[in-house]
Design a protein around this motif. Structure first.
Motif, short mmCIF file in Angstrom:
data_model
loop_
_atom_site.label_atom_id
_atom_site.label_comp_id
_atom_site.label_asym_id
_atom_site.label_seq_id
_atom_site.Cartn_x
_atom_site.Cartn_y
_atom_site.Cartn_z
N SER A 1 0.83 -1.20 0.00
CA SER A 1 0.00 0.00 0.00
C SER A 1 0.86 1.25 0.00
N ALA A 2 1.91 1.28 0.84
CA ALA A 2 2.79 2.44 0.88
C ALA A 2 3.53 2.62 -0.44
N ASP A 3 3.95 1.51 -1.05
CA ASP A 3 4.64 1.57 -2.33
C ASP A 3 3.71 2.12 -3.41
N THR A 4 2.46 1.68 -3.41
CA THR A 4 1.49 2.19 -4.39
C THR A 4 1.28 3.68 -4.22
N ALA A 5 1.15 4.14 -2.97
CA ALA A 5 0.96 5.57 -2.71
C ALA A 5 2.18 6.37 -3.15
N MET A 6 3.38 5.79 -2.97
CA MET A 6 4.60 6.49 -3.37
C MET A 6 4.66 6.65 -4.89
N TYR A 7 4.30 5.59 -5.62
CA TYR A 7 4.34 5.69 -7.08
C TYR A 7 3.29 6.66 -7.61
N ARG A 8 2.20 6.83 -6.88
CA ARG A 8 1.23 7.86 -7.29
C ARG A 8 1.87 9.25 -7.17
N VAL A 9 2.68 9.46 -6.13
CA VAL A 9 3.40 10.73 -5.99
C VAL A 9 4.35 10.93 -7.17
N LYS A 10 5.03 9.85 -7.58
CA LYS A 10 5.94 9.93 -8.73
C LYS A 10 5.17 10.37 -9.99
N GLN A 11 4.00 9.78 -10.18
CA GLN A 11 3.21 10.11 -11.36
C GLN A 11 2.71 11.55 -11.33
N GLU A 12 2.50 12.07 -10.13
CA GLU A 12 1.96 13.43 -10.00
C GLU A 12 3.05 14.49 -9.96
N GLY A 13 4.29 14.11 -10.15
CA GLY A 13 5.33 15.12 -10.26
C GLY A 13 6.42 15.07 -9.22
N ARG A 14 6.39 14.09 -8.31
CA ARG A 14 7.44 13.90 -7.31
C ARG A 14 7.43 15.01 -6.25
N ASN A 15 8.37 14.90 -5.29
CA ASN A 15 8.56 15.88 -4.21
C ASN A 15 7.25 16.13 -3.47
N GLY A 16 6.67 15.06 -2.95
CA GLY A 16 5.42 15.19 -2.21
C GLY A 16 5.13 13.89 -1.47
N PHE A 17 3.94 13.80 -0.90
CA PHE A 17 3.55 12.58 -0.21
C PHE A 17 2.07 12.31 -0.48
N ASN A 18 1.69 11.06 -0.31
CA ASN A 18 0.31 10.63 -0.52
C ASN A 18 -0.04 9.54 0.48
N LEU A 19 -1.23 9.63 1.05
CA LEU A 19 -1.77 8.54 1.85
C LEU A 19 -2.44 7.53 0.92
N TYR A 20 -2.30 6.28 1.24
CA TYR A 20 -2.88 5.23 0.40
C TYR A 20 -4.40 5.26 0.47
N ASN A 21 -5.04 5.02 -0.68
CA ASN A 21 -6.47 4.74 -0.69
C ASN A 21 -6.73 3.61 -1.68
N PRO A 22 -7.83 2.89 -1.54
CA PRO A 22 -8.06 1.68 -2.36
C PRO A 22 -8.09 1.95 -3.86
N ASP A 23 -8.47 3.18 -4.27
CA ASP A 23 -8.52 3.47 -5.70
C ASP A 23 -7.14 3.34 -6.34
N MET A 24 -6.11 3.67 -5.58
CA MET A 24 -4.75 3.53 -6.12
C MET A 24 -4.45 2.09 -6.47
N ASN A 25 -4.90 1.20 -5.62
CA ASN A 25 -4.63 -0.22 -5.86
C ASN A 25 -5.38 -0.71 -7.09
N LYS A 26 -6.60 -0.18 -7.28
CA LYS A 26 -7.35 -0.57 -8.48
C LYS A 26 -6.62 -0.12 -9.74
N ASP A 27 -6.08 1.13 -9.70
CA ASP A 27 -5.33 1.63 -10.85
C ASP A 27 -4.10 0.77 -11.10
N ALA A 28 -3.42 0.39 -10.01
CA ALA A 28 -2.21 -0.43 -10.15
C ALA A 28 -2.55 -1.80 -10.71
#
Length: 768
Positions: free
Chosen positions: A483-510
């Protein structure tokens, strides 16, 4: 009187001589008995040391064998198989390959592990924790393996086990295999008994009469027997007169039992005719001297044996001292390996294995106390560029500085782990809520605002952070990390240098991205991708002068998948090279056929990822042109602005080689990235494409109009032709004509269509 004196003198001499000879005999007997007693003591000490040496040899052998088998159960191949098994992978997709690789590794271990030409292992059996037989090596003469029987070893990490079948004794090492800190199987190693026999037999240099056995819970293993008169176990009662030794082999359930032939005692006889010989003084004297010489010779032999015994004792003592030194070295080595197994060598932080164990412990604590555990997956942004440009020494130093900064912001109860590369894991137990986690993540981002220094140079490195919280984001180590890894890669996709809390939608996208990646590979293999073509029109004549080849994919499960979705997936998993080669080959063949209808040029988009292998890309383009017979001047290669900022000298050379062939070069989507005039002057471009986003609001926004005007003016100044994308109305056409834009494409003329429909458009243009 003289006669009496003579008789008296003779009697005295005889008595004196007899006493002297008797004294000699008694003295010789005493010396002989003393020598034999000492010889027996020396032999007993020698044999006791020899048996201890045998025990140490087997203890070292079993210890080394145990370490080798421990390495097998923690080997990457074993972990890969159970990881694939845990993920639900079938034998057809991946599990069979990993099982084959595991089976081959076990077969190689049997073949390569030998001592003096004798294999150490007869075979291996891998038994599931539920009692199922997973794998078994090819081997002859092994006992039948009942998987259910091995349930008795549950709870043990390892165990030496013996079984007896068909009057044959087998020795087995059983090691527990774990995955994600959970037992999943047992590896059973069948030891070759002949190796044990050879290990001891090679040390037996003396021609001593002895009997040596290895005693096990299931029976005894005969090592050797040179006491041929006691050749069967039933006749061991006759060994009571032999020297017996018993030695325990440490860390095993085995003992050594040994019988040795004692030194023969020499009997000393006294002549029955001794009294008669008294009358012959010379005879007993000669016999006494000869017997003295014999005893002296016996004493010399006895002293020689005692010296040899002392020499052997010193040799054994030296061997024992070396053995003690080796054991100490091994103990220190094991301590070092234990530390290395749980810590990262570069930063000194805990490593992935230790981090997983600590996270599992914190989850158990949080479950009992009802508290939270926060997991932060921290990845340094663009760290590869530092390694590539400055060197790995600078990268290693920045990793150390990053670890020190993170350590300085932690509580004593927190755990910081280096997962590998530029990835860190921060485990924070007992944090109150998600708001507190966000504040903490913001603080960590602030740590990287200060520049890093290396050799008087400053570097700025940012971080992307993914957060997951126990229990809402997962109740196991694997779920929280995923879950933390998925949230981190969402930050990468959104431009880096930030943080994100995991939510289930991220896992569906992954999950969708993973499924698309798998089906995309199948679609390429089955030739399910199709090229569509969108006309490029000369704005001054409204005639089709070219086309842009666009890849399209319709999947049976997901339906029509947009290129904006499957192209990034292909760039990540490497499929973009096969897609690019397919697009170039098909487009050139199709364009060559259309030249018979109308002379048009064809544009093909090339991903910046394809330029990582410039020689391969050049060969693909050249092969497509030669195979199709298309004139290189009719081929237009389109590249994005991102290539300009991440290029190297090899990319610049490739573009120059393509242009020298006559191929046109176009910069696509100009204005959407970090455009720079210096790059347009440096690279040999022929055309420039205005992105469709600038035309959508050109009628309503003066800013967009001014930007389009500026791009057109700049292109004219650099003598570049301009293609405007996204033309959707006649007003767009009129405006661009007024600004002397040469070419255009968009839905106003035609949407991207299959090859057959585009060919019909060409026929209509020719007919008109």
């Amino acid at each position: 009187m003289k006669t009496w004196k003579s008789k008296l003198s003779s009697r005295s001499l005889i008595i004196t001589a007899s006493i002297l000879l008797s004294g000699y005999l008694v003295l010789i007997l005493a010396v002989t008995n003393l020598g034999q007693s000492r010889l027996k003591e020396s032999q007993h000490r020698e044999l006791e040391l020899k048996v201890q040496s045998y025990s140490h040899t087997l203890e070292y052998f079993f210890g080394v064998t145990s370490d080798e088998i421990s390495y097998l159960v923690t080997d990457k191949t074993m972990g890969t198989f159970f990881a694939n098994l845990a993920s639900g992978m079938s034998m057809e997709y991946g599990l069979g390959a990993s099982l084959f690789k595991l089976h081959k590794e076990l077969e190689d271990k049997i073949e390569k592990t030998q001592i003096a030409g004798t294999p150490v292992y007869l075979g291996f059996s891998l038994i599931g924790y539920n009692g199922s037989l997973i794998a078994k090596t090819k081997s002859n003469g092994l006992p039948y393996i009942d998987p259910i029987k091995y349930s008795v070893v549950r709870g043990y990490d390892n165990r030496i086990y013996t079984i007896k079948q068909n009057e044959q004794l087998y020795i087995q090492f059983i090691k527990r295999v774990t995955y994600a800190n959970e037992p999943v199987a047992y590896l059973v190693a069948h030891i070759n008994p002949q190796v044990i026999v050879d290990q001891l037999t090679v040390q037996e240099g003396d021609v001593t009469r002895s009997w040596l056995e290895l005693m096990t819970p299931e029976g005894d293993l005969l090592i050797w027997n040179t006491l041929q008169e006691e050749s069967t176990v039933a006749e061991k009662a006759g060994l009571a007169s032999k020297l017996y030794f018993e030695s325990v082999i440490d860390n095993t359930p085995f003992k050594l039992k040994t019988w040795f032939e004692p030194v023969s005692e020499k009997e000393i006889f006294t002549s029955a005719w001794f009294i008669a010989g008294l009358s012959f003084l010379a005879v007993p004297v000669v016999i006494g001297l000869m017997y003295i010489f014999l005893i002296n010779n016996a004493n010399i032999i006895l002293r020689t044996k005692i010296k040899a015994s002392h020499k052997q004792q010193r040799t054994l003592s030296a061997q024992n001292q070396r053995l003690i030194e080796e054991i100490e070295k091994r103990r220190l080595s094991e301590q070092k390996l234990a530390y290395q197994a749980t810590h990262d060598a570069l930063t000194g932080l805990a490593n992935r294995q230790y981090g997983n164990e600590r996270l599992a412990q914190e989850i158990v604590k949080a479950k009992h106390t009802g508290s939270n555990v926060i997991v932060l997956f921290i990845d340094l942004d663009n760290f590869k560029e530092i390694n590539d440009t400055i060197g790995h020494l600078a990268g290693d130093d920045i990793l150390k500085q990053s670890a020190n900064r993170l350590l300085g912001s932690m509580r004593q109860s927190d755990v910081l782990v280096r997962l590998g590369g530029d990835e860190f894991l921060l485990i924070i137990p007992g944090l109150e809520n998600a708001r507190a986690a966000k504040i903490l993540a913001s603080g960590i981002l602030a740590l990287f605002e200060t520049p890093f220094e290396w050799h008087h140079q400053q570097f700025f490195v940012s971080a992307s952070i993914g957060l997951s919280i126990y229990p809402q984001d997962g109740d196991s180590v694997q779920q929280l990390l995923a879950s933390a890894d998925t949230a981190m890669y969402r930050v990468k996709q959104e431009g880096r240098n930030g943080f994100n809390l995991y939510n289930p939608d991220m896992n569906k996208d992954a999950q969708r991205a993973l499924a698309l990646g798998t089906r995309l590979r199948s679609a390429i293999n089955n030739d399910e991708l199709e090229l569509y073509y969108q006309p490029i029109v000369d704005l001054s004549t409204d005639k089709i002068v070219g086309a842009e080849a666009l890849m399209r994919w319709r999947d049976e499960e997901f339906g029509a998948v947009s290129p904006e979705e499957f192209i990034p997936i292909a760039e990540k998993n490497g499929l973009i090279h096969r897609i690019g080669e397919l697009a170039i080959s098909k487009a050139c063949m199709q364009a060559a056929e259309w030249q018979q209808i109308s002379p048009i040029h064809l544009s093909v988009n090339i991903s910046s990822v394809q330029f990582r292998y410039c020689e391969q890309l050049y060969a693909q383009i050249r092969h497509a042109l030669l195979k199709s017979g298309l004139d290189p001047e009719l081929l237009d290669i389109e590249v994005t602005e991102s290539l300009l900022f991440n290029h190297n000298e090899e990319v610049l050379q490739l573009l120059s080689r393509l242009q020298s062939m006559g191929i046109k070069l176009t910069i696509d989507d100009f204005g959407t990235g970090y455009s720079a005039l210096s790059y347009l002057q440096k690279f040999p471009f022929d055309r420039l494409k205005i992105d469709r986003s600038f035309l959508q609001q050109i009628e309503n926004k003066s800013e967009d109009r001014e930007l389009v005007n500026a791009i057109l003016a700049m292109a004219k100044a650099l003598k570049l032709e301009v293609v405007a994308e996204g033309i959707e109305s006649q007003k767009h056409v009129d405006y661009l004509k007024g600004k002397r834009c040469e070419f255009g494409q968009g839905y106003f003329y035609s949407k991207p269509v299959p090859a057959s429909e585009f060919e019909q458009l060409l026929h209509e243009v020719v007919a008109a």
